[in-house]
Write a protein that holds these residues in place. Sequence first.
Motif, PDB file in Angstrom:
ATOM      1  N   ALA A  19       0.826  -1.208   0.000  1.00 35.42           N
ATOM      2  CA  ALA A  19       0.000   0.000   0.000  1.00 35.42           C
ATOM      3  C   ALA A  19       0.861   1.259   0.000  1.00 35.42           C
ATOM      4  O   ALA A  19       0.559   2.232  -0.705  1.00 35.42           O
ATOM      5  N   LEU A  20       1.947   1.259   0.774  1.00 34.90           N
ATOM      6  CA  LEU A  20       2.857   2.402   0.807  1.00 34.90           C
ATOM      7  C   LEU A  20       3.465   2.636  -0.576  1.00 34.90           C
ATOM      8  O   LEU A  20       3.534   3.778  -1.046  1.00 34.90           O
ATOM      9  N   THR A  21       3.889   1.575  -1.225  1.00 32.51           N
ATOM     10  CA  THR A  21       4.511   1.697  -2.539  1.00 32.51           C
ATOM     11  C   THR A  21       3.527   2.295  -3.542  1.00 32.51           C
ATOM     12  O   THR A  21       3.855   3.237  -4.276  1.00 32.51           O
ATOM     13  N   VAL A  22       2.324   1.780  -3.555  1.00 31.29           N
ATOM     14  CA  VAL A  22       1.299   2.313  -4.464  1.00 31.29           C
ATOM     15  C   VAL A  22       1.015   3.776  -4.137  1.00 31.29           C
ATOM     16  O   VAL A  22       0.957   4.626  -5.040  1.00 31.29           O
ATOM     17  N   LEU A  54      13.410  -4.595   1.416  1.00 29.71           N
ATOM     18  CA  LEU A  54      13.826  -3.846   2.605  1.00 29.71           C
ATOM     19  C   LEU A  54      12.819  -2.751   2.904  1.00 29.71           C
ATOM     20  O   LEU A  54      12.179  -2.211   1.990  1.00 29.71           O
ATOM     21  N   VAL A  55      12.722  -2.407   4.174  1.00 32.14           N
ATOM     22  CA  VAL A  55      11.875  -1.292   4.589  1.00 32.14           C
ATOM     23  C   VAL A  55      12.680  -0.321   5.434  1.00 32.14           C
ATOM     24  O   VAL A  55      13.626  -0.706   6.126  1.00 32.14           O
ATOM     25  N   ALA A  56      12.297   0.930   5.355  1.00 30.98           N
ATOM     26  CA  ALA A  56      12.809   1.973   6.236  1.00 30.98           C
ATOM     27  C   ALA A  56      11.711   2.227   7.259  1.00 30.98           C
ATOM     28  O   ALA A  56      10.537   2.383   6.897  1.00 30.98           O
ATOM     29  N   THR A  57      12.100   2.240   8.539  1.00 30.92           N
ATOM     30  CA  THR A  57      11.117   2.428   9.603  1.00 30.92           C
ATOM     31  C   THR A  57      11.653   3.408  10.650  1.00 30.92           C
ATOM     32  O   THR A  57      12.849   3.678  10.719  1.00 30.92           O
ATOM     33  N   ASP A  58      10.729   3.899  11.450  1.00 34.05           N
ATOM     34  CA  ASP A  58      11.083   4.615  12.667  1.00 34.05           C
ATOM     35  C   ASP A  58      10.102   4.170  13.740  1.00 34.05           C
ATOM     36  O   ASP A  58       9.341   3.212  13.526  1.00 34.05           O
ATOM     37  N   ASP A  59      10.072   4.825  14.870  1.00 31.17           N
ATOM     38  CA  ASP A  59       9.196   4.417  15.966  1.00 31.17           C
ATOM     39  C   ASP A  59       7.716   4.477  15.591  1.00 31.17           C
ATOM     40  O   ASP A  59       6.894   3.807  16.226  1.00 31.17           O
ATOM     41  N   ASP A  60       7.391   5.262  14.572  1.00 29.63           N
ATOM     42  CA  ASP A  60       5.989   5.403  14.163  1.00 29.63           C
ATOM     43  C   ASP A  60       5.567   4.407  13.090  1.00 29.63           C
ATOM     44  O   ASP A  60       4.394   4.322  12.763  1.00 29.63           O
ATOM     45  N   GLY A  61       6.522   3.681  12.492  1.00 28.28           N
ATOM     46  CA  GLY A  61       6.135   2.681  11.503  1.00 28.28           C
ATOM     47  C   GLY A  61       6.921   2.765  10.207  1.00 28.28           C
ATOM     48  O   GLY A  61       8.052   3.263  10.170  1.00 28.28           O
ATOM     49  N   LEU A  62       6.299   2.275   9.140  1.00 26.71           N
ATOM     50  CA  LEU A  62       6.939   2.196   7.820  1.00 26.71           C
ATOM     51  C   LEU A  62       7.058   3.566   7.173  1.00 26.71           C
ATOM     52  O   LEU A  62       6.100   4.349   7.172  1.00 26.71           O
ATOM     53  N   LEU A  63       8.229   3.824   6.604  1.00 29.60           N
ATOM     54  CA  LEU A  63       8.478   5.091   5.919  1.00 29.60           C
ATOM     55  C   LEU A  63       8.779   4.905   4.438  1.00 29.60           C
ATOM     56  O   LEU A  63       8.599   5.822   3.644  1.00 29.60           O
ATOM     57  N   GLY A  64       9.284   3.723   4.080  1.00 31.03           N
ATOM     58  CA  GLY A  64       9.643   3.491   2.689  1.00 31.03           C
ATOM     59  C   GLY A  64      10.067   2.058   2.478  1.00 31.03           C
ATOM     60  O   GLY A  64      10.179   1.276   3.429  1.00 31.03           O
ATOM     61  N   SER A  65      10.303   1.720   1.210  1.00 32.01           N
ATOM     62  CA  SER A  65      10.757   0.368   0.878  1.00 32.01           C
ATOM     63  C   SER A  65      11.517   0.368  -0.432  1.00 32.01           C
ATOM     64  O   SER A  65      11.434   1.311  -1.223  1.00 32.01           O
ATOM     65  N   VAL A  66      12.251  -0.719  -0.645  1.00 28.04           N
ATOM     66  CA  VAL A  66      12.983  -0.917  -1.888  1.00 28.04           C
ATOM     67  C   VAL A  66      13.107  -2.416  -2.125  1.00 28.04           C
ATOM     68  O   VAL A  66      13.191  -3.203  -1.176  1.00 28.04           O
ATOM     69  N   THR A  67      13.120  -2.802  -3.387  1.00 31.50           N
ATOM     70  CA  THR A  67      13.277  -4.196  -3.776  1.00 31.50           C
ATOM     71  C   THR A  67      14.633  -4.354  -4.452  1.00 31.50           C
ATOM     72  O   THR A  67      14.941  -3.629  -5.404  1.00 31.50           O
ATOM     73  N   ILE A  68      15.446  -5.291  -3.957  1.00 31.60           N
ATOM     74  CA  ILE A  68      16.789  -5.530  -4.490  1.00 31.60           C
ATOM     75  C   ILE A  68      16.776  -6.850  -5.254  1.00 31.60           C
ATOM     76  O   ILE A  68      16.329  -7.868  -4.726  1.00 31.60           O
TER      77      ILE A  68
END
Length: 163
Positions: A19-22, A54-68
Amino acid sequence: MSEVSVRPARPEEFAAVGALTVSAYVADGLIAADDDYVRELSDAAHRAAHAELLVATDDDGLLGSVTIVRPGTHYSEIARDGELEFRMLATAPAARGRGVGELLTRTVVEKAREIGASAVVMSSLDAMKTAHRLYERLGFSRLPERDWEPLPGRWLRAFRLAL
């Protein structure tokens, strides 16, 4: 703001990663909500099964992602032997300006170095000008001989970072 970290996506996060990616692609006007590509972007579970997600996160949750992806695998588009490719880099619209895209890209580069890859490659839509500036700032160069057109009128520009 809490510190941002990068790690492998967890199965319970796959729906949210999709959902974040979309949402990132739609927010940037790169695709419409009914675009055929939405199905592929949404299916983070499939990406995780066939690539490294991979995902980028902080204390509040998901911030981003990337596919390798590695050359010759399901999601590989332009990678050749010895190269590592990344795709579907996305930052949640609310997390823009926090360096999430840069952190994810730098993580890909580090992983490429760890496995002894000769380069990192990726493709990007013409319209992704902000991303292009990031890649150029990180040392990526255009690779026009690998530009390609997955659909009529939808050109992807190739970039490469030699390691």
